[in-house]
Scaffold this motif. Structure first.
Motif, PDB file in Angstrom:
ATOM      1  N   ASP A  33       0.821  -1.193   0.079  1.00 47.66           N
ATOM      2  CA  ASP A  33      -0.031  -0.144  -0.037  1.00 47.66           C
ATOM      3  C   ASP A  33       0.978   1.276  -0.078  1.00 47.66           C
ATOM      4  O   ASP A  33       0.537   2.227  -0.729  1.00 47.66           O
ATOM      5  N   TYR A  34       1.886   1.244   0.850  1.00 48.19           N
ATOM      6  CA  TYR A  34       2.884   2.372   0.817  1.00 48.19           C
ATOM      7  C   TYR A  34       3.265   2.556  -0.527  1.00 48.19           C
ATOM      8  O   TYR A  34       3.498   3.670  -0.907  1.00 48.19           O
ATOM      9  N   ALA A  35       4.036   1.335  -1.092  1.00 50.57           N
ATOM     10  CA  ALA A  35       4.730   1.603  -2.484  1.00 50.57           C
ATOM     11  C   ALA A  35       3.631   2.384  -3.549  1.00 50.57           C
ATOM     12  O   ALA A  35       4.089   2.862  -4.337  1.00 50.57           O
ATOM     13  N   LYS A  36       2.273   1.777  -3.453  1.00 44.80           N
ATOM     14  CA  LYS A  36       1.342   2.217  -4.272  1.00 44.80           C
ATOM     15  C   LYS A  36       1.186   3.637  -4.097  1.00 44.80           C
ATOM     16  O   LYS A  36       1.151   4.543  -5.143  1.00 44.80           O
ATOM     17  N   ALA A  37       1.058   4.038  -2.905  1.00 48.89           N
ATOM     18  CA  ALA A  37       0.911   5.590  -2.601  1.00 48.89           C
ATOM     19  C   ALA A  37       2.112   6.442  -3.200  1.00 48.89           C
ATOM     20  O   ALA A  37       1.919   7.507  -3.569  1.00 48.89           O
ATOM     21  N   GLN A  38       3.258   5.720  -2.653  1.00 46.58           N
ATOM     22  CA  GLN A  38       4.478   6.700  -3.182  1.00 46.58           C
ATOM     23  C   GLN A  38       4.544   6.914  -4.847  1.00 46.58           C
ATOM     24  O   GLN A  38       4.982   7.801  -5.246  1.00 46.58           O
ATOM     25  N   LYS A  39       4.086   5.670  -5.649  1.00 46.63           N
ATOM     26  CA  LYS A  39       4.211   5.597  -6.948  1.00 46.63           C
ATOM     27  C   LYS A  39       3.305   6.654  -7.527  1.00 46.63           C
ATOM     28  O   LYS A  39       3.409   7.533  -8.252  1.00 46.63           O
ATOM     29  N   ALA A  40       1.766   6.671  -6.998  1.00 40.78           N
ATOM     30  CA  ALA A  40       0.861   7.794  -7.369  1.00 40.78           C
ATOM     31  C   ALA A  40       1.339   9.176  -7.158  1.00 40.78           C
ATOM     32  O   ALA A  40       1.378   9.988  -7.908  1.00 40.78           O
ATOM     33  N   PHE A  41       2.209   9.354  -5.993  1.00 38.88           N
ATOM     34  CA  PHE A  41       2.637  10.688  -5.496  1.00 38.88           C
ATOM     35  C   PHE A  41       3.539  11.184  -6.671  1.00 38.88           C
ATOM     36  O   PHE A  41       3.509  12.286  -6.931  1.00 38.88           O
ATOM     37  N   HIS A  42       4.499  10.347  -6.809  1.00 36.68           N
ATOM     38  CA  HIS A  42       5.842  10.726  -7.780  1.00 36.68           C
ATOM     39  C   HIS A  42       5.009  10.793  -9.181  1.00 36.68           C
ATOM     40  O   HIS A  42       5.558  12.057  -9.850  1.00 36.68           O
ATOM     41  N   GLU A  43       4.152  10.129  -9.581  1.00 36.98           N
ATOM     42  CA  GLU A  43       3.880  10.102 -10.927  1.00 36.98           C
ATOM     43  C   GLU A  43       2.791  11.639 -11.012  1.00 36.98           C
ATOM     44  O   GLU A  43       3.121  12.171 -12.057  1.00 36.98           O
ATOM     45  N   ASN A  44       2.277  11.782 -10.026  1.00 37.20           N
ATOM     46  CA  ASN A  44       1.371  13.243 -10.003  1.00 37.20           C
ATOM     47  C   ASN A  44       2.364  14.483  -9.866  1.00 37.20           C
ATOM     48  O   ASN A  44       1.954  15.340 -10.637  1.00 37.20           O
TER      49      ASN A  44
END
Length: 66
Positions: A33-44
């Motif tokens: 879940d943390y990795a998904k949130a980090q990926k979404a943050f960086h993509e945004n």
């Protein structure tokens, strides 16, 4: 009155192993879940940065031609 030690019992080996497996699965899920949130943050962040740079380049182009 029941003594606290009498109510508690030592978990069996199978219970300890099951608890260990569940704890590992929960930890893996939390990291996922943390990795998904980090990926979404960086993509945004990258998308917003690209939009900002495009706006700045467009504004600079308009200033030079004016």
């Amino acid at each position: 009155m029941v003594n606290v030690r009498e109510r508690r019992r030592t978990p069996t080996g199978a219970e300890r192993e099951a608890r260990k497996v569940f704890r590992q699965a929960e930890a893996k899920e939390a990291l996922t879940d943390y990795a998904k949130a980090q990926k979404a943050f960086h993509e945004n962040r990258e998308r917003l940065k690209a939009e900002r740079l495009a706006r700045e380049a467009e504004a600079a182009g308009r200033t030079k031609t004016d």
